[in-house]
Design an enzyme around this catalytic site. Structure first.
Site, PDB file in Angstrom:
ATOM      1  CE1 TYR A  13      -3.332  -2.670   0.097  1.00 39.30           C
ATOM      2  CE2 TYR A  13      -4.151  -1.714   2.133  1.00 39.30           C
ATOM      3  CZ  TYR A  13      -4.292  -2.618   1.105  1.00 39.30           C
ATOM      4  OH  TYR A  13      -5.370  -3.459   1.071  1.00 39.30           O
ATOM      5  CG  PHE A  25     -13.101  38.979  17.049  1.00 37.23           C
ATOM      6  CD1 PHE A  25     -13.265  37.891  17.895  1.00 37.23           C
ATOM      7  CD2 PHE A  25     -13.958  40.049  17.174  1.00 37.23           C
ATOM      8  CE1 PHE A  25     -14.246  37.870  18.857  1.00 37.23           C
ATOM      9  CE2 PHE A  25     -14.957  40.046  18.146  1.00 37.23           C
ATOM     10  CZ  PHE A  25     -15.107  38.945  18.986  1.00 37.23           C
TER      11      PHE A  25
END
Length: 512
Positions: free
Chosen positions: A283, A331
């Site tokens: 893999y 903010f």
């Protein structure tokens, strides 16, 4: 890019990088001055009317209900900067501080903050004089933006606080300003608050990280291709038709890179029809584009978030063109904190799969004919055994750093700021993960190059030949053991720099 023009419009990521890393000059255009002047006139009207407005005639945070007399409002702004410059720890890197100051300047220039153009001039003057405020690493919760870091920047504008010297030490700001011919400013109502209330530190780190990640993900394809070639892997899993049936954009780009990098290789040709080799590679080889490609998709998301933030006004309160002054929550750093955490997770996993390929290259039972630890004389020599230890340790560290910061809210300010983003911490963590990723890819590049050298006399791909030549200028050919630490550091410079990639692309064509 040598000059960046500040307008009442968004800055581009490229402009932020140019100022942060290349010291591009900052010029404030007339339209930005006009926008700031119009916004300031509204604040001046409020001052004359005497009505209570947060940040103009009141205290801050949990003290928002405390009225401040007109004759003390300038004092209020200076006191705000001094009290909020409360960070501790080592200094933030110069590039982060410069990015933060530019982004605050950009936000002020949008004409929604109510500051005088002179405040923007002061920020530009400090940037252009290459004066870097000393901004400690600890202090921001990403709540009302990056209050403490931005306050340390603002303090320098007042001729107070510290600046960061070239040797990493700190010095008083006043002499540095005097040497540069920069005059400290006096703040008027609201201006101190507007200098510190924003997501500029988080955004600056995210933009710089995105720039680095984009390059490192391409280099991850390079090192993966070299490892696959060295381990006699197959190039068939990277054929475009196999990725068209799973239309993940990043995966297709990564697979295309790896496929291109593996072409015209005698090593690949030598085993293309060899049934002794595995029908399917492990893999870590076969799924390289699925992992690195998914990280590319995360990066695309991060760039979208950052681009939207560059369009944003993140002050509080904001001054609207119709004369209203309204409190906002813009903010709050959640969008940036999530993005930074997500990219840190992806980058950590790209480093993890890279280390797995290194381990496979060094393991005589899995490397398909390569000597143990890539040493021609294993036993007396240990080859790259401990380089893999280093990589494994970095992978473990990145796993810890990939734990999200943005879920770790701590309430502050008398429970007024009862949920915070931790976006500053997420940005700092992301930069560490990417720094570590550069080291992991360096270990893989070194191991893959050495493995390909051990496949001689078979000729590798043109991309591999370029990489091998670059590594050979740093490291000895496979043979007796050598002092590895400086070798890895120099190979890391190949990975993080742009020269090796440019040389490979000259041999293969552009990489994505």
């Amino acid at each position: 890019m040598t000059t960046v023009h500040i307008k009442p419009t968004p800055a581009s990521p490229e402009e932020v990088v140019a100022v942060a890393r290349d010291r591009a000059e900052v010029v404030i255009d007339a339209e930005a001055r006009a926008a700031m002047a119009a916004s300031r006139a509204i604040v001046d009207d409020i001052e004359r009317d005497g009505r209570p407005v947060y940040g103009v005639s009141t205290g801050f945070g949990a003290l928002a209900s405390t009225f401040v007399a007109p004759e003390r409002r300038a004092e209020l702004q200076h006191a705000l900067i001094r009290s909020h410059a409360a960070g501790v720890g080592d200094p933030m890197p110069k590039e982060v501080v410069r990015a933060m100051m530019l982004l605050r300047l950009r936000s002020l220039a949008m004409g929604r903050s109510g500051v005088r153009p002179e405040v923007a001039d002061a920020l530009a003057a400090v940037l252009n004089a290459d004066i870097t405020p000393w901004v400690p690493v600890h202090g921001s919760l990403g709540a009302s933006g990056d209050l403490a870091p931005l306050a340390h920047c603002a303090l320098v504008l007042l001729g107070e606080g510290w600046v960061l010297e070239d040797d990493g030490t700190r010095a008083p700001s006043a002499p540095a300003l005097e040497r540069a011919g920069v005059t400290p400013i006096e703040l008027a109502a609201k201006e101190g608050l507007s200098l510190i209330n924003g997501t500029d530190g988080m955004l600056g780190m995210l933009l710089l990280a995105a720039e680095d990640a984009r390059h490192l993900l391409t280099m991850a394809d390079v090192t993966a291709a070299l490892s696959i070639e060295a381990m006699l892997g197959s190039d068939r899993p990277f054929m475009p038709e196999l990725h068209e049936i799973r239309p993940q954009v990043g995966q297709a780009a990564s697979a295309a890179n790896i496929h291109k990098l593996l072409q015209d290789s005698e090593i690949m040709d030598s085993h293309r029809e060899d049934l002794l080799h595995a029908v399917q590679d492990a893999y870590s080889m076969r799924c390289a584009p699925q992992v690195a490609g998914a990280a590319r998709d995360v990066l695309d998301y991060v760039v979208q978030v950052a681009d939207r933030e560059l369009l944003s006004v993140v002050d509080n309160p904001v001054v609207l063109p119709d004369g209203r002054v309204e409190s906002t929550g813009n903010f709050h750093g959640a969008p940036l904190g999530y993005a930074a955490d997500f990219l840190a997770i992806a980058a950590a996993d790209v480093g993890s799969i890279s280390e797995r390929r290194v381990d496979r290259l060094l393991d005589v039972t899995r490397s398909r004919g390569l000597p143990a630890f890539l040493s021609p004389d294993p036993g007396v020599n240990s080859g790259l055994m401990i380089a893999q230890y280093t990589a494994a340790g970095i992978v473990a560290e990145n796993r810890r750093l990939a734990v999200p910061a943005s879920v770790d809210s701590v309430p502050t300010s008398g429970m007024q700021e009862d949920h915070v983003s931790m976006g500053w911490s997420a940005g700092r963590k992301l930069r560490e993960v990417l720094d570590n990723l550069g080291s992991l890819l360096a270990v893989e590049l070194l191991a893959a190059a050495r493995a390909l050298q051990l496949r001689e006399p078979m000729r590798p791909s043109p991309a591999a030949m370029v990489a091998i030549a670059a590594v050979e200028r740093i490291a000895d050919k496979p043979g007796p053991d050598q002092f590895l630490s400086p070798v890895i550091e120099q190979v890391r410079s190949l990975v993080t720099g742009r020269g090796l990639r440019a040389d490979i692309e000259a041999a293969t064509g552009p990489l994505r």
